[in-house]
Write an enzyme that holds these catalytic residues in place. Structure first.
Site, PDB file in Angstrom:
ATOM      1  N   LYS A 197      31.854  29.901  45.467  1.00  0.00           N
ATOM      2  CA  LYS A 197      32.066  31.114  44.688  1.00  0.00           C
ATOM      3  C   LYS A 197      32.592  30.753  43.299  1.00  0.00           C
ATOM      4  CE  LYS A 197      35.020  35.173  44.973  1.00  0.00           C
ATOM      5  NZ  LYS A 197      35.915  35.996  45.750  1.00  0.00           N
ATOM      6  N   LYS A 248      47.909  31.425  51.854  1.00  0.00           N
ATOM      7  CA  LYS A 248      48.765  30.996  50.744  1.00  0.00           C
ATOM      8  C   LYS A 248      50.030  30.331  51.267  1.00  0.00           C
ATOM      9  CE  LYS A 248      47.040  33.742  46.995  1.00  0.00           C
ATOM     10  NZ  LYS A 248      47.143  34.921  46.139  1.00  0.00           N
ATOM     11  N   LYS A 255      38.024  30.462  38.741  1.00  0.00           N
ATOM     12  CA  LYS A 255      38.774  29.787  37.699  1.00  0.00           C
ATOM     13  C   LYS A 255      39.209  28.398  38.153  1.00  0.00           C
ATOM     14  CE  LYS A 255      40.137  30.789  33.575  1.00  0.00           C
ATOM     15  NZ  LYS A 255      41.023  31.778  33.015  1.00  0.00           N
TER      16      LYS A 255
HETATM   17  P1  AMP Z   1      40.511  36.935  41.094  1.00  0.00           P
HETATM   18  O1  AMP Z   1      40.430  36.377  39.713  1.00  0.00           O
HETATM   19  O2  AMP Z   1      39.979  36.029  42.142  1.00  0.00           O
HETATM   20  O3  AMP Z   1      41.850  37.540  41.419  1.00  0.00           O
HETATM   21  O4  AMP Z   1      39.508  38.160  41.118  1.00  0.00           O
HETATM   22  C1  AMP Z   1      39.628  39.319  40.342  1.00  0.00           C
HETATM   23  C2  AMP Z   1      38.524  40.269  40.743  1.00  0.00           C
HETATM   24  O5  AMP Z   1      37.237  39.688  40.478  1.00  0.00           O
HETATM   25  C3  AMP Z   1      38.531  40.617  42.231  1.00  0.00           C
HETATM   26  O6  AMP Z   1      38.190  41.988  42.363  1.00  0.00           O
HETATM   27  C4  AMP Z   1      37.450  39.752  42.817  1.00  0.00           C
HETATM   28  O7  AMP Z   1      36.860  40.359  43.943  1.00  0.00           O
HETATM   29  C5  AMP Z   1      36.454  39.620  41.670  1.00  0.00           C
HETATM   30  N1  AMP Z   1      35.776  38.306  41.707  1.00  0.00           N
HETATM   31  C6  AMP Z   1      36.368  37.095  41.505  1.00  0.00           C
HETATM   32  N2  AMP Z   1      35.473  36.087  41.599  1.00  0.00           N
HETATM   33  C7  AMP Z   1      34.282  36.662  41.879  1.00  0.00           C
HETATM   34  C8  AMP Z   1      32.962  36.157  42.098  1.00  0.00           C
HETATM   35  N3  AMP Z   1      32.681  34.854  42.036  1.00  0.00           N
HETATM   36  N4  AMP Z   1      31.976  37.043  42.380  1.00  0.00           N
HETATM   37  C9  AMP Z   1      32.237  38.357  42.429  1.00  0.00           C
HETATM   38  N5  AMP Z   1      33.445  38.903  42.223  1.00  0.00           N
HETATM   39  C10 AMP Z   1      34.470  38.086  41.959  1.00  0.00           C
END
Ligand code: AMP
Ligand code: TRP
Length: 349
Positions: free
Chosen positions: A213, A132, A216
């Site tokens: 992956k 970051k 958003k």
């Molecule tokens: P984030 O929105 O990236 O902060 O993710 C929030 C939670 O969702 C975290 O625990 C991530 O590990 C999980 N997460 C986000 N994207 C994915 C994905 N594509 N597959 C599995 N878990 C995800």
């Protein structure tokens, strides 16, 4: 685990999360707006499953979110959206404490105190900080002390188990290091125990492009609050088996994005039937996509319905969060009283 697909993803209880004892569980999520199915399958579903066995604290970590550039006018809505979706997905305020980090000021207070035992060298080696930091226009100190605030989140409630994704394991390791240093300096008897990660099935839901992956920021997602037609459209344009050019070609479900998602939204016999149809060219990609989209809509529909119900009652979510913060704060204050005593600070009266 991924190999034993749930018939109904909303009720799945992944076995790796099961530990025999009742533990204190803490986890946090940044208010990033609505969930996509990656967040749901990879995180929220586990939070829901854990509530029945453990004492769970779930926190919308808005203070952590301040470390990224953001629009203040949009923050409240982001926080409330996340709370609504967590509730709609099944976080039950009767079972867990759901609250917003900034409504319990002890998080920031303990964070400062822990920063006085947190090792600078290790903080500067955190992967997320380096990544970051490289991308940021200027590097704010909050980005650097981010894991210390995480440690404060966890330790205020003396949590012993922390469900986190792979990217947060390093931060949890740092919490453990902070606990060791704290106990070395102010311990006996140890005030804090080293929290352990709760490994969920190492789930990584790929985006609709099948390449990266689901996230958003990449725009390659299905949101849990997408309307049925939006879901049909998104799945309709999702990546499939590259080697299958015509419907009469045999398909390869193991390398097909659409087939890979089926297990999370359909019972296993249905998945087996569809994949057999694909392999033997009895059904085409369009049929697989339709089946997946409809199954997804069926799984997400109760969540959308609960969301509508929550939003129809003005002030309800704010009240739930306030009650959660009150509950959390009682414990946080108690921990801070102990911390002050150990540090030799005057007590609060
Ligand atoms: P984030 O929105 O990236 O902060 O993710 C929030 C939670 O969702 C975290 O625990 C991530 O590990 C999980 N997460 C986000 N994207 C994915 C994905 N594509 N597959 C599995 N878990 C995800
Ligand atoms: N940093 C975590 C993330 O980005 C969110 C978080 C904040 C957290 N505090 C926490 C997770 C404490 C577990 C425990 O995903």
């Amino acid at each position: 685990p991924a190999s034993t697909p749930p018939a109904d993803a909303a009720q799945a209880s992944p076995s790796p999360l099961e530990t025999p004892r009742r533990e204190v569980v803490f986890s946090g999520m940044q208010p990033s707006g609505g969930f996509h199915i990656g967040n749901y399958l990879g995180a929220v579903r586990d939070w829901v499953a854990l509530q029945d066995q453990h004492r769970c604290f779930y926190c919308v970590v808005d203070l952590h979110a301040l470390t990224q550039p953001y629009e203040p006018a949009a923050m409240r809505a982001r926080v409330l959206d996340m709370a609504v979706e967590l509730l709609a997905c099944g976080i039950d305020p009767q079972k867990s404490t759901l609250f917003v980090q900034s409504q319990v000021p002890e998080h920031a207070e303990l964070s400062w105190i822990l920063s006085t035992v947190a090792p600078y060298g290790e903080l500067s080696r955190m992967t997320q900080f380096k990544e970051k930091g490289e991308r940021a226009e200027y590097v704010n100190c909050g980005l650097f002390t981010y894991p210390v605030l995480m440690a404060a989140d966890i330790l205020l409630y003396k949590a012993t188990r922390v469900p986190v994704g792979e990217d947060q394991i390093q931060h949890l390791e740092l919490t453990r290091e902070i606990v060791r240093r704290w106990n070395g300096r102010y311990g006996e008897p140890a005030l804090f125990a080293e929290p352990l990660p709760l490994h969920r099935s190492p789930l990584r839901i790929m985006g609709l492009d099948g390449k990266q992956k689901m996230s958003k920021s990449l725009g390659n997602y299905v949101a849990i609050s997408d309307e049925p037609d939006a879901i049909r459209k998104k799945i309709g344009s999702a990546f499939t088996d590259e080697l299958r050019l015509r419907k009469k070609d045999p398909g390869h479900p193991e390398s097909c994005y659409v087939c890979g998602l089926e297990q999370y939204f359909m019972p296993s016999d249905k998945v087996a039937e569809l994949q057999d149809g694909c392999r033997t060219a009895r059904i085409g990609c369009v049929d697989s996509k339709r089946a997946l989209a409809e199954a997804m809509i069926t799984t997400l529909q109760p969540i959308a319905e609960r969301k509508r119900q929550l939003l129809a009652q003005p002030g309800l979510v704010e009240d739930i969060l306030q009650a959660g913060a009150d509950e959390a704060r009682k414990i946080a204050k108690q921990t801070m009283a102990e911390v002050r005593e150990r540090l030799g600070l005057l007590p609060l009266r």
